[in-house]
Design a protein around this motif. Structure first.
Motif, PDB file in Angstrom:
ATOM      1  N   THR A   4       1.073  -1.011   0.025  1.00  0.00           N
ATOM      2  CA  THR A   4       0.305   0.086   0.386  1.00  0.00           C
ATOM      3  C   THR A   4       0.562   0.941   0.202  1.00  0.00           C
ATOM      4  O   THR A   4       1.782   1.458   0.449  1.00  0.00           O
ATOM      5  CB  THR A   4      -0.702  -0.153   1.105  1.00  0.00           C
ATOM      6  OG1 THR A   4      -0.255  -0.165   2.516  1.00  0.00           O
ATOM      7  CG2 THR A   4      -2.114  -1.222   1.013  1.00  0.00           C
ATOM      8  N   LEU A   5       0.662   1.914  -0.791  1.00  0.00           N
ATOM      9  CA  LEU A   5       0.608   3.541  -0.176  1.00  0.00           C
ATOM     10  C   LEU A   5      -0.111   4.591   1.086  1.00  0.00           C
ATOM     11  O   LEU A   5      -0.426   4.312   1.182  1.00  0.00           O
ATOM     12  CB  LEU A   5       0.230   4.342  -2.136  1.00  0.00           C
ATOM     13  CG  LEU A   5       0.909   3.701  -2.860  1.00  0.00           C
ATOM     14  CD1 LEU A   5       0.272   5.112  -4.272  1.00  0.00           C
ATOM     15  CD2 LEU A   5       2.501   4.064  -3.070  1.00  0.00           C
ATOM     16  N   PRO A   6       0.992   5.537   0.721  1.00  0.00           N
ATOM     17  CA  PRO A   6       0.423   5.992   2.153  1.00  0.00           C
ATOM     18  C   PRO A   6      -0.739   6.871   1.823  1.00  0.00           C
ATOM     19  O   PRO A   6      -1.585   7.327   0.533  1.00  0.00           O
ATOM     20  CB  PRO A   6       1.801   7.758   2.737  1.00  0.00           C
ATOM     21  CG  PRO A   6       2.714   6.816   1.979  1.00  0.00           C
ATOM     22  CD  PRO A   6       2.358   5.942   0.711  1.00  0.00           C
ATOM     23  N   SER A   7      -1.886   6.771   2.766  1.00  0.00           N
ATOM     24  CA  SER A   7      -2.555   7.231   2.158  1.00  0.00           C
ATOM     25  C   SER A   7      -2.958   8.693   1.707  1.00  0.00           C
ATOM     26  O   SER A   7      -4.657   8.508   0.863  1.00  0.00           O
ATOM     27  CB  SER A   7      -4.227   7.723   3.776  1.00  0.00           C
ATOM     28  OG  SER A   7      -3.763   8.922   4.391  1.00  0.00           O
ATOM     29  N   SER A  59       1.586  -0.347 -16.606  1.00  0.00           N
ATOM     30  CA  SER A  59       1.798   0.900 -16.139  1.00  0.00           C
ATOM     31  C   SER A  59       1.371   1.200 -15.094  1.00  0.00           C
ATOM     32  O   SER A  59       0.162   0.686 -14.680  1.00  0.00           O
ATOM     33  CB  SER A  59       1.923   1.879 -16.673  1.00  0.00           C
ATOM     34  OG  SER A  59       0.870   1.971 -16.944  1.00  0.00           O
ATOM     35  N   TRP A  60       1.626   2.010 -14.084  1.00  0.00           N
ATOM     36  CA  TRP A  60       1.387   2.587 -12.709  1.00  0.00           C
ATOM     37  C   TRP A  60       1.805   3.580 -13.005  1.00  0.00           C
ATOM     38  O   TRP A  60       3.198   4.461 -13.033  1.00  0.00           O
ATOM     39  CB  TRP A  60       2.094   1.753 -11.813  1.00  0.00           C
ATOM     40  CG  TRP A  60       1.123   0.675 -11.321  1.00  0.00           C
ATOM     41  CD1 TRP A  60       0.052  -0.032 -11.267  1.00  0.00           C
ATOM     42  CD2 TRP A  60       1.975  -0.704 -12.698  1.00  0.00           C
ATOM     43  NE1 TRP A  60       0.209  -1.674 -11.385  1.00  0.00           N
ATOM     44  CE2 TRP A  60       1.280  -1.724 -11.761  1.00  0.00           C
ATOM     45  CE3 TRP A  60       3.672  -1.053 -12.847  1.00  0.00           C
ATOM     46  CZ2 TRP A  60       1.749  -3.219 -12.539  1.00  0.00           C
ATOM     47  CZ3 TRP A  60       3.784  -1.943 -13.267  1.00  0.00           C
ATOM     48  CH2 TRP A  60       3.526  -2.774 -13.005  1.00  0.00           C
ATOM     49  N   GLY A  61       0.963   4.755 -11.842  1.00  0.00           N
ATOM     50  CA  GLY A  61       1.277   6.453 -12.185  1.00  0.00           C
ATOM     51  C   GLY A  61       0.643   6.482 -10.678  1.00  0.00           C
ATOM     52  O   GLY A  61       0.070   5.804 -10.157  1.00  0.00           O
ATOM     53  N   VAL A  62       1.904   6.916  -9.999  1.00  0.00           N
ATOM     54  CA  VAL A  62       1.302   7.394  -8.297  1.00  0.00           C
ATOM     55  C   VAL A  62       0.926   8.855  -8.682  1.00  0.00           C
ATOM     56  O   VAL A  62       1.439   9.585  -8.687  1.00  0.00           O
ATOM     57  CB  VAL A  62       2.158   7.047  -7.296  1.00  0.00           C
ATOM     58  CG1 VAL A  62       1.899   7.399  -5.839  1.00  0.00           C
ATOM     59  CG2 VAL A  62       2.915   5.525  -7.555  1.00  0.00           C
ATOM     60  N   PHE A  63      -0.306   9.233  -7.954  1.00  0.00           N
ATOM     61  CA  PHE A  63      -0.634  11.067  -8.104  1.00  0.00           C
ATOM     62  C   PHE A  63      -0.429  11.439  -6.755  1.00  0.00           C
ATOM     63  O   PHE A  63      -1.455  10.484  -5.394  1.00  0.00           O
ATOM     64  CB  PHE A  63      -1.884  10.239  -8.565  1.00  0.00           C
ATOM     65  CG  PHE A  63      -1.733  10.463 -10.036  1.00  0.00           C
ATOM     66  CD1 PHE A  63      -2.032  11.238 -11.128  1.00  0.00           C
ATOM     67  CD2 PHE A  63      -1.577   8.622 -10.837  1.00  0.00           C
ATOM     68  CE1 PHE A  63      -1.635  10.991 -12.445  1.00  0.00           C
ATOM     69  CE2 PHE A  63      -1.762   8.649 -11.675  1.00  0.00           C
ATOM     70  CZ  PHE A  63      -1.540   9.844 -12.780  1.00  0.00           C
ATOM     71  N   THR A  64      -0.605  12.366  -6.558  1.00  0.00           N
ATOM     72  CA  THR A  64      -1.184  13.041  -5.386  1.00  0.00           C
ATOM     73  C   THR A  64      -3.030  13.607  -4.844  1.00  0.00           C
ATOM     74  O   THR A  64      -3.462  12.992  -6.024  1.00  0.00           O
ATOM     75  CB  THR A  64      -0.711  14.593  -4.519  1.00  0.00           C
ATOM     76  OG1 THR A  64      -1.001  15.140  -5.972  1.00  0.00           O
ATOM     77  CG2 THR A  64       1.172  14.921  -4.588  1.00  0.00           C
ATOM     78  N   GLY A  99       8.812   4.558  -4.058  1.00  0.00           N
ATOM     79  CA  GLY A  99       9.553   3.660  -5.273  1.00  0.00           C
ATOM     80  C   GLY A  99       9.218   1.938  -4.839  1.00  0.00           C
ATOM     81  O   GLY A  99       9.333   0.872  -6.033  1.00  0.00           O
ATOM     82  N   THR A 100       9.640   1.775  -3.612  1.00  0.00           N
ATOM     83  CA  THR A 100       9.771   0.672  -2.614  1.00  0.00           C
ATOM     84  C   THR A 100       8.180  -0.285  -3.208  1.00  0.00           C
ATOM     85  O   THR A 100       8.010  -1.419  -3.881  1.00  0.00           O
ATOM     86  CB  THR A 100       9.711   0.704  -1.568  1.00  0.00           C
ATOM     87  OG1 THR A 100      10.805   0.989  -1.113  1.00  0.00           O
ATOM     88  CG2 THR A 100       9.191  -1.186  -0.467  1.00  0.00           C
ATOM     89  N   TYR A 101       7.180   0.641  -3.404  1.00  0.00           N
ATOM     90  CA  TYR A 101       5.367   0.000  -3.780  1.00  0.00           C
ATOM     91  C   TYR A 101       5.398   0.221  -5.361  1.00  0.00           C
ATOM     92  O   TYR A 101       5.323  -1.233  -5.630  1.00  0.00           O
ATOM     93  CB  TYR A 101       5.319   1.740  -3.350  1.00  0.00           C
ATOM     94  CG  TYR A 101       3.031   0.970  -3.758  1.00  0.00           C
ATOM     95  CD1 TYR A 101       2.600   0.248  -2.740  1.00  0.00           C
ATOM     96  CD2 TYR A 101       3.109   1.202  -5.379  1.00  0.00           C
ATOM     97  CE1 TYR A 101       1.008  -0.455  -3.892  1.00  0.00           C
ATOM     98  CE2 TYR A 101       2.128   1.010  -5.706  1.00  0.00           C
ATOM     99  CZ  TYR A 101       0.840   0.561  -4.915  1.00  0.00           C
ATOM    100  OH  TYR A 101      -0.124   0.219  -5.843  1.00  0.00           O
ATOM    101  N   LEU A 102       5.959   1.046  -6.153  1.00  0.00           N
ATOM    102  CA  LEU A 102       5.958   0.538  -7.414  1.00  0.00           C
ATOM    103  C   LEU A 102       7.093  -0.562  -7.859  1.00  0.00           C
ATOM    104  O   LEU A 102       6.980  -2.076  -8.597  1.00  0.00           O
ATOM    105  CB  LEU A 102       6.595   2.002  -8.256  1.00  0.00           C
ATOM    106  CG  LEU A 102       5.728   2.934  -7.873  1.00  0.00           C
ATOM    107  CD1 LEU A 102       6.526   3.900  -8.551  1.00  0.00           C
ATOM    108  CD2 LEU A 102       4.571   2.432  -8.848  1.00  0.00           C
TER     109      LEU A 102
END
Length: 146
Positions: A4-7, A59-64, A99-102
């Motif tokens: 999981t990513l931070p909330s 692919s994955w994108g991480v967004f605020t 980075g770890t999550y991805l």
């Protein structure tokens, strides 16, 4: 495994509509590491179009929470034998587990697609980073990459 990513972050697959934001992310990383960048949106689009990766699944994108793209990743592969995980995290957002999550998402993607590998094939997964990117080097070392 960081599942999981931070909330305050959301993740989704990237689309061609994200190309401008991705280009800006890659430029920010180039400038942070090398002091300059020659990337253009057209060059990034060309690279995506020539990739073996399918954006909608690979692919994955991480967004605020306000929609800013702060990290992106994809797994490019050749015939499900040679895998090239690639990720880029905005320099202002390192050290938050993104980075770890991805990396774990990409590793799981490879495991999930091994059934497509030809019988008796030797599988190679290759990660690489700039010698100027000590954060990525430390992550790879921590995760068992040589």
């Amino acid at each position: 495994m960081t599942d999981t990513l931070p909330s305050d972050f959301q993740v989704r697959h990237l689309t061609l509509d994200d190309i401008a934001d991705l280009t800006q992310l890659l430029i920010a990383n180039d400038v942070a590491m090398f002091g300059e960048s020659d990337l253009t949106e057209e060059r990034v689009r060309t690279n995506w179009n020539s990739s073996h990766a399918h954006l909608e699944t690979d692919s994955w994108g991480v967004f605020t929470s306000n929609g800013k793209l702060v990290a992106a990743a994809e797994v490019d592969n050749t015939a499900y034998i040679l895998f090239f995980p690639f990720a880029s995290i905005h320099p202002d957002y390192t050290g938050r587990g993104i980075g770890t999550y991805l990396l774990h998402q990409m590793e799981q993607w490879i495991v999930d697609h091994l059934h497509l590998t030809p019988e008796n094939a030797r599988i190679i997964s290759a990660v690489a980073t700039s010698d100027k990117n000590s954060t990525a080097q430390q992550l790879f070392e921590h995760e068992g990459y040589d």
